[in-house]
Scaffold this motif. Sequence first.
Motif, PDB file in Angstrom:
ATOM      1  N   ASP A  21     -34.878 -32.866   7.319  1.00  0.00           N
ATOM      2  CA  ASP A  21     -33.632 -33.579   7.612  1.00  0.00           C
ATOM      3  C   ASP A  21     -33.781 -35.093   7.488  1.00  0.00           C
ATOM      4  O   ASP A  21     -33.093 -35.845   8.179  1.00  0.00           O
ATOM      5  CB  ASP A  21     -33.117 -33.233   9.019  1.00  0.00           C
ATOM      6  CG  ASP A  21     -32.763 -31.771   9.156  1.00  0.00           C
ATOM      7  OD1 ASP A  21     -32.271 -31.187   8.179  1.00  0.00           O
ATOM      8  OD2 ASP A  21     -32.976 -31.215  10.245  1.00  0.00           O
ATOM      9  N   GLY A  22     -34.683 -35.533   6.635  1.00  0.00           N
ATOM     10  CA  GLY A  22     -34.919 -36.961   6.480  1.00  0.00           C
ATOM     11  C   GLY A  22     -35.250 -37.325   5.051  1.00  0.00           C
ATOM     12  O   GLY A  22     -34.913 -36.598   4.120  1.00  0.00           O
ATOM     13  N   PRO A  23     -35.942 -38.444   4.872  1.00  0.00           N
ATOM     14  CA  PRO A  23     -36.233 -38.946   3.527  1.00  0.00           C
ATOM     15  C   PRO A  23     -37.471 -38.297   2.915  1.00  0.00           C
ATOM     16  O   PRO A  23     -38.184 -37.535   3.564  1.00  0.00           O
ATOM     17  CB  PRO A  23     -36.505 -40.430   3.787  1.00  0.00           C
ATOM     18  CG  PRO A  23     -37.140 -40.428   5.139  1.00  0.00           C
ATOM     19  CD  PRO A  23     -36.400 -39.362   5.916  1.00  0.00           C
ATOM     20  N   VAL A  47     -42.927 -45.654   0.688  1.00  0.00           N
ATOM     21  CA  VAL A  47     -41.513 -45.893   0.428  1.00  0.00           C
ATOM     22  C   VAL A  47     -40.723 -44.673   0.905  1.00  0.00           C
ATOM     23  O   VAL A  47     -41.054 -43.546   0.554  1.00  0.00           O
ATOM     24  CB  VAL A  47     -41.269 -46.122  -1.081  1.00  0.00           C
ATOM     25  CG1 VAL A  47     -39.804 -46.354  -1.375  1.00  0.00           C
ATOM     26  CG2 VAL A  47     -42.112 -47.292  -1.575  1.00  0.00           C
ATOM     27  N   ALA A  48     -39.682 -44.907   1.717  1.00  0.00           N
ATOM     28  CA  ALA A  48     -38.810 -43.833   2.188  1.00  0.00           C
ATOM     29  C   ALA A  48     -37.613 -43.760   1.247  1.00  0.00           C
ATOM     30  O   ALA A  48     -36.789 -44.674   1.195  1.00  0.00           O
ATOM     31  CB  ALA A  48     -38.360 -44.103   3.614  1.00  0.00           C
ATOM     32  N   ILE A  49     -37.519 -42.660   0.509  1.00  0.00           N
ATOM     33  CA  ILE A  49     -36.443 -42.469  -0.454  1.00  0.00           C
ATOM     34  C   ILE A  49     -35.387 -41.557   0.156  1.00  0.00           C
ATOM     35  O   ILE A  49     -35.696 -40.469   0.639  1.00  0.00           O
ATOM     36  CB  ILE A  49     -36.983 -41.878  -1.772  1.00  0.00           C
ATOM     37  CG1 ILE A  49     -37.998 -42.850  -2.373  1.00  0.00           C
ATOM     38  CG2 ILE A  49     -35.843 -41.596  -2.743  1.00  0.00           C
ATOM     39  CD1 ILE A  49     -38.696 -42.330  -3.581  1.00  0.00           C
ATOM     40  N   CYS A  50     -34.158 -42.015   0.140  1.00  0.00           N
ATOM     41  CA  CYS A  50     -33.044 -41.284   0.737  1.00  0.00           C
ATOM     42  C   CYS A  50     -32.822 -39.952   0.019  1.00  0.00           C
ATOM     43  O   CYS A  50     -32.736 -39.902  -1.203  1.00  0.00           O
ATOM     44  CB  CYS A  50     -31.775 -42.132   0.662  1.00  0.00           C
ATOM     45  SG  CYS A  50     -30.313 -41.319   1.292  1.00  0.00           S
ATOM     46  N   SER A  55     -27.327 -43.356   2.804  1.00  0.00           N
ATOM     47  CA  SER A  55     -27.917 -44.672   3.029  1.00  0.00           C
ATOM     48  C   SER A  55     -27.100 -45.784   2.384  1.00  0.00           C
ATOM     49  O   SER A  55     -26.672 -45.680   1.238  1.00  0.00           O
ATOM     50  CB  SER A  55     -29.337 -44.706   2.464  1.00  0.00           C
ATOM     51  OG  SER A  55     -29.886 -45.992   2.579  1.00  0.00           O
ATOM     52  N   ARG A  56     -26.912 -46.853   3.116  1.00  0.00           N
ATOM     53  CA  ARG A  56     -26.249 -48.035   2.553  1.00  0.00           C
ATOM     54  C   ARG A  56     -27.204 -48.818   1.666  1.00  0.00           C
ATOM     55  O   ARG A  56     -26.787 -49.725   0.953  1.00  0.00           O
ATOM     56  CB  ARG A  56     -25.725 -48.929   3.667  1.00  0.00           C
ATOM     57  CG  ARG A  56     -24.558 -48.298   4.382  1.00  0.00           C
ATOM     58  CD  ARG A  56     -23.925 -49.262   5.348  1.00  0.00           C
ATOM     59  NE  ARG A  56     -22.765 -48.610   5.944  1.00  0.00           N
ATOM     60  CZ  ARG A  56     -22.380 -48.795   7.188  1.00  0.00           C
ATOM     61  NH1 ARG A  56     -23.053 -49.615   7.973  1.00  0.00           N
ATOM     62  NH2 ARG A  56     -21.335 -48.172   7.655  1.00  0.00           N
ATOM     63  N   CYS A  61     -34.099 -45.208   2.153  1.00  0.00           N
ATOM     64  CA  CYS A  61     -33.565 -44.658   3.398  1.00  0.00           C
ATOM     65  C   CYS A  61     -33.319 -45.767   4.415  1.00  0.00           C
ATOM     66  O   CYS A  61     -34.161 -46.641   4.597  1.00  0.00           O
ATOM     67  CB  CYS A  61     -34.559 -43.642   3.965  1.00  0.00           C
ATOM     68  SG  CYS A  61     -34.026 -42.914   5.515  1.00  0.00           S
ATOM     69  N   ASP A  62     -32.161 -45.706   5.081  1.00  0.00           N
ATOM     70  CA  ASP A  62     -31.870 -46.639   6.175  1.00  0.00           C
ATOM     71  C   ASP A  62     -31.645 -45.874   7.489  1.00  0.00           C
ATOM     72  O   ASP A  62     -31.050 -46.401   8.415  1.00  0.00           O
ATOM     73  CB  ASP A  62     -30.672 -47.523   5.853  1.00  0.00           C
ATOM     74  CG  ASP A  62     -29.354 -46.764   5.805  1.00  0.00           C
ATOM     75  OD1 ASP A  62     -29.354 -45.529   5.984  1.00  0.00           O
ATOM     76  OD2 ASP A  62     -28.316 -47.414   5.582  1.00  0.00           O
TER      77      ASP A  62
END
Length: 71
Positions: A21-23, A47-50, A55-56, A61-62
Motif C-alpha cells: 500500500d505504498g511506494p 528513491v520512493a516512486i509513487c 502524489s503531487r 512519493c509524497d
Amino acid sequence: MPTGPSEHRAQDRREVTAVRDGPLLVEGPVRMTLEDGTVVDSDRFVVAICACRRSRTYPFCDTSHRRRVRR
C-alpha cells in the motif's frame, strides 16, 4: 571483476522494494522516463516512486497513499 556478460549485469542491478500500500523503493541514483517522454533524475541513495498516482510530486512519493480510506 566480472568475467562474463551475465556477471556484469548482476553487478549493475538495482534493488527495488515494493512497500505494501505504498511506494516502490529503488536504490538510487535513478533516471526515469515517464509515459509522456519526460526524463526525471534523482541522485538520492533511495528513491520512493509513487505507485498510486496520488502524489503531487509524481513520479516521486509524497505519502499521499496514507490518506486513502481503507475499507
